[in-house]
Design a protein around this motif. Structure first.
Motif, mmCIF file in Angstrom:
data_model
loop_
_atom_site.group_PDB
_atom_site.id
_atom_site.type_symbol
_atom_site.label_atom_id
_atom_site.label_comp_id
_atom_site.label_asym_id
_atom_site.label_seq_id
_atom_site.Cartn_x
_atom_site.Cartn_y
_atom_site.Cartn_z
ATOM 1 N N PRO A 1 0.807 -1.230 0.000
ATOM 2 C CA PRO A 1 0.000 0.000 0.000
ATOM 3 C C PRO A 1 0.837 1.277 0.000
ATOM 4 C CG PRO A 1 -0.932 -1.594 1.529
ATOM 5 C CD PRO A 1 0.387 -2.149 1.088
ATOM 6 N N ALA A 2 1.881 1.328 0.832
ATOM 7 C CA ALA A 2 2.718 2.532 0.885
ATOM 8 C C ALA A 2 3.450 2.757 -0.424
ATOM 9 C CB ALA A 2 3.713 2.420 2.042
ATOM 10 N N VAL A 3 3.891 1.673 -1.066
ATOM 11 C CA VAL A 3 4.592 1.796 -2.346
ATOM 12 C C VAL A 3 3.658 2.373 -3.409
ATOM 13 C CG1 VAL A 3 5.660 0.501 -4.223
ATOM 14 C CG2 VAL A 3 6.231 -0.047 -1.856
ATOM 15 N N ILE A 4 2.427 1.875 -3.459
ATOM 16 C CA ILE A 4 1.466 2.354 -4.454
ATOM 17 C C ILE A 4 1.126 3.829 -4.220
ATOM 18 C CG2 ILE A 4 -0.911 2.131 -5.286
ATOM 19 C CD1 ILE A 4 -0.687 -0.883 -4.750
ATOM 20 N N VAL A 5 0.822 4.169 -2.965
ATOM 21 C CA VAL A 5 0.449 5.552 -2.652
ATOM 22 C C VAL A 5 1.626 6.497 -2.901
ATOM 23 C CG1 VAL A 5 -0.234 7.129 -0.801
ATOM 24 C CG2 VAL A 5 -1.323 4.881 -0.994
ATOM 25 N N ALA A 6 2.837 6.075 -2.514
ATOM 26 C CA ALA A 6 4.019 6.917 -2.724
ATOM 27 C C ALA A 6 4.282 7.132 -4.209
ATOM 28 C CB ALA A 6 5.235 6.282 -2.057
ATOM 29 N N ALA A 7 4.138 6.064 -4.993
ATOM 30 C CA ALA A 7 4.394 6.168 -6.437
ATOM 31 C C ALA A 7 3.400 7.094 -7.131
ATOM 32 C CB ALA A 7 4.343 4.775 -7.065
ATOM 33 N N LEU A 8 2.153 7.080 -6.662
ATOM 34 C CA LEU A 8 1.109 7.843 -7.337
ATOM 35 C C LEU A 8 0.916 9.256 -6.785
ATOM 36 C CD1 LEU A 8 -1.659 5.081 -7.697
ATOM 37 C CD2 LEU A 8 -0.060 5.880 -9.448
ATOM 38 N N PHE A 9 1.112 9.411 -5.457
ATOM 39 C CA PHE A 9 0.668 10.663 -4.848
ATOM 40 C C PHE A 9 1.685 11.341 -3.930
ATOM 41 C CE2 PHE A 9 -3.135 7.852 -5.172
ATOM 42 C CZ PHE A 9 -3.790 8.539 -6.193
ATOM 43 N N LYS A 10 2.923 10.824 -3.824
ATOM 44 C CA LYS A 10 3.854 11.366 -2.826
ATOM 45 C C LYS A 10 4.096 12.865 -3.015
ATOM 46 C CE LYS A 10 8.119 10.245 -0.376
ATOM 47 N NZ LYS A 10 8.626 11.592 -0.154
ATOM 48 N N PRO B 1 11.980 -2.208 3.776
ATOM 49 C CA PRO B 1 11.827 -2.176 2.303
ATOM 50 C C PRO B 1 11.359 -0.824 1.781
ATOM 51 C CG PRO B 1 10.103 -3.509 3.329
ATOM 52 C CD PRO B 1 11.105 -3.224 4.390
ATOM 53 N N VAL B 2 10.503 -0.128 2.537
ATOM 54 C CA VAL B 2 10.037 1.191 2.100
ATOM 55 C C VAL B 2 11.200 2.176 2.044
ATOM 56 C CG1 VAL B 2 8.650 3.190 2.790
ATOM 57 C CG2 VAL B 2 7.658 0.905 2.857
ATOM 58 N N SER B 3 12.041 2.145 3.072
ATOM 59 C CA SER B 3 13.191 3.045 3.109
ATOM 60 C C SER B 3 14.205 2.682 2.027
ATOM 61 C CB SER B 3 13.851 2.989 4.493
ATOM 62 O OG SER B 3 14.853 3.951 4.614
ATOM 63 N N LEU B 4 14.427 1.383 1.818
ATOM 64 C CA LEU B 4 15.333 0.956 0.752
ATOM 65 C C LEU B 4 14.828 1.409 -0.619
ATOM 66 C CD1 LEU B 4 16.369 -2.687 1.762
ATOM 67 C CD2 LEU B 4 17.906 -0.736 1.430
ATOM 68 N N GLY B 5 13.528 1.281 -0.820
ATOM 69 C CA GLY B 5 12.945 1.716 -2.082
ATOM 70 C C GLY B 5 13.132 3.213 -2.293
ATOM 71 N N GLY B 6 12.947 3.988 -1.217
ATOM 72 C CA GLY B 6 13.154 5.426 -1.307
ATOM 73 C C GLY B 6 14.592 5.776 -1.646
ATOM 74 N N LEU B 7 15.524 5.005 -1.084
ATOM 75 C CA LEU B 7 16.941 5.227 -1.369
ATOM 76 C C LEU B 7 17.258 4.948 -2.828
ATOM 77 C CD1 LEU B 7 19.894 5.717 -0.614
ATOM 78 C CD2 LEU B 7 20.012 3.333 0.172
ATOM 79 N N VAL B 8 16.767 3.821 -3.337
ATOM 80 C CA VAL B 8 17.033 3.443 -4.732
ATOM 81 C C VAL B 8 16.455 4.483 -5.694
ATOM 82 C CG1 VAL B 8 16.523 1.751 -6.528
ATOM 83 C CG2 VAL B 8 17.190 0.986 -4.241
ATOM 84 N N LEU B 9 15.213 4.899 -5.428
ATOM 85 C CA LEU B 9 14.567 5.869 -6.309
ATOM 86 C C LEU B 9 15.171 7.261 -6.179
ATOM 87 C CD1 LEU B 9 10.826 4.833 -5.832
ATOM 88 C CD2 LEU B 9 12.281 4.369 -7.793
ATOM 89 N N GLY B 10 15.832 7.507 -5.030
ATOM 90 C CA GLY B 10 16.359 8.839 -4.791
ATOM 91 C C GLY B 10 17.814 9.030 -5.162
ATOM 92 N N VAL B 11 18.462 7.991 -5.663
ATOM 93 C CA VAL B 11 19.873 8.103 -6.033
ATOM 94 C C VAL B 11 20.085 9.215 -7.059
ATOM 95 C CG1 VAL B 11 21.768 6.945 -7.228
ATOM 96 C CG2 VAL B 11 20.509 5.744 -5.450
#
Length: 270
Positions: A101-110, A199-209
């Motif tokens: 859920p957090a991944v979907i919401v972050a991807a669409l509306f962050k 995993p949420v924080s890791l995903g943010g790191l990867v996308l934020g490089v």
């Protein structure tokens, strides 16, 4: 002299991030307040990504045995189907489910969420809501352990984590509160909450490089960023250890008091 003052400001931001990331009072909300008080404005996500990464490293170090056990149990069950691995396998699966859920919401509306809800007033109101939620579950003592969780529990806690994308709504608070509300024991609620964080924080790191690589302030703010990173790393470790002790004693009501006081003061004075 100006450089030293700037370094001290980023040292303070690192302390704020590290102290508030593990506990249920919203690190993002406190950083917004701290930056306003210090007269700092962050352009882009580099600072947020760096400090979140520092907190991630500290939390992974604390939970390293749990992480190792869950990874071993996950692949051990897939490989052998032995029942002794099943609990860790299912727990790992539920972490994945709870992350969605957090991944979907972050991807669409962050971006929209941060633009709409990043005012001091919104943060203050969100802290008051967090305080109410902490107060409501203050006396709950669940019975569910790691092996008793269900997909429904994971989805509900995952939805709470998605709501915590709003600055002022504590991620750890939302996930711990919802975990306890669905019947988890304090220890299981704490573990599940921070396994979801990884995993949420890791995903943010990867996308934020790319944000870090293209940050125009990267060179000028290299030293302040390094100071904030290591300060966050150290303070997160000790804050997490302290919070684990609080959770063991079931004293979440004190965080409720803090959220009420902080939210009201921020509304009145900022």
């Amino acid at each position: 002299m100006e450089d030293i003052i700037l370094w001290l400001k980023y040292l303070f931001l690192g302390i704020v991030q590290g102290a508030t990331e593990p506990i249920p009072v919203s690190s993002s909300g406190h950083l917004i307040i701290a930056q306003k008080l210090l007269g700092l404005k962050q352009n882009g996500l580099s600072f947020e990504i760096l400090t979140n990464t520092a907190s991630l490293i500290a939390i992974c170090f604390i939970f390293r045995k749990d992480i190792g056990r869950l990874i071993g149990g996950f692949f051990g069950f897939i490989r052998t189907r032995k029942p002794e691995y099943k609990s860790d396998f299912l727990f790992s699966v539920y972490v994945v489910i709870g992350t969605v859920p957090a991944v979907i919401v972050a991807a669409l509306f962050k971006d929209q969420i941060e633009e709409i809800f990043s005012s001091v007033r919104t943060v203050s109101i969100a802290l008051l809501f967090t305080g109410v939620a902490l107060w409501l579950i203050r006396n709950l003592r669940g019975r569910k352990q790691d092996g008793d969780l269900t997909a429904r529990d994971a989805v509900l806690v995952g939805l709470a984590q998605a709501v915590a994308l709003i600055p002022g709504i504590s991620r750890s608070g939302a996930t711990v509160i919802s975990s306890i509300a669905v019947g988890m024991k304090q220890e299981t609620a704490l573990r599940f909450s921070f396994m979801l964080y990884i995993p949420v924080s890791l995903g943010g790191l990867v996308l934020g490089v790319s944000d870090i690589a293209h940050d125009p302030n990267r060179s000028a703010l290299a030293i302040p960023y390094i100071i904030a990173f290591f300060t966050t790393l150290i303070v997160t470790y000790f804050s997490m250890r302290w919070f684990m002790g609080i959770m063991a004693k079931g004293n979440l009501k004190y965080f409720s008091y803090y959220c009420f006081v902080a939210g009201i003061l921020f509304l009145i004075f900022l």
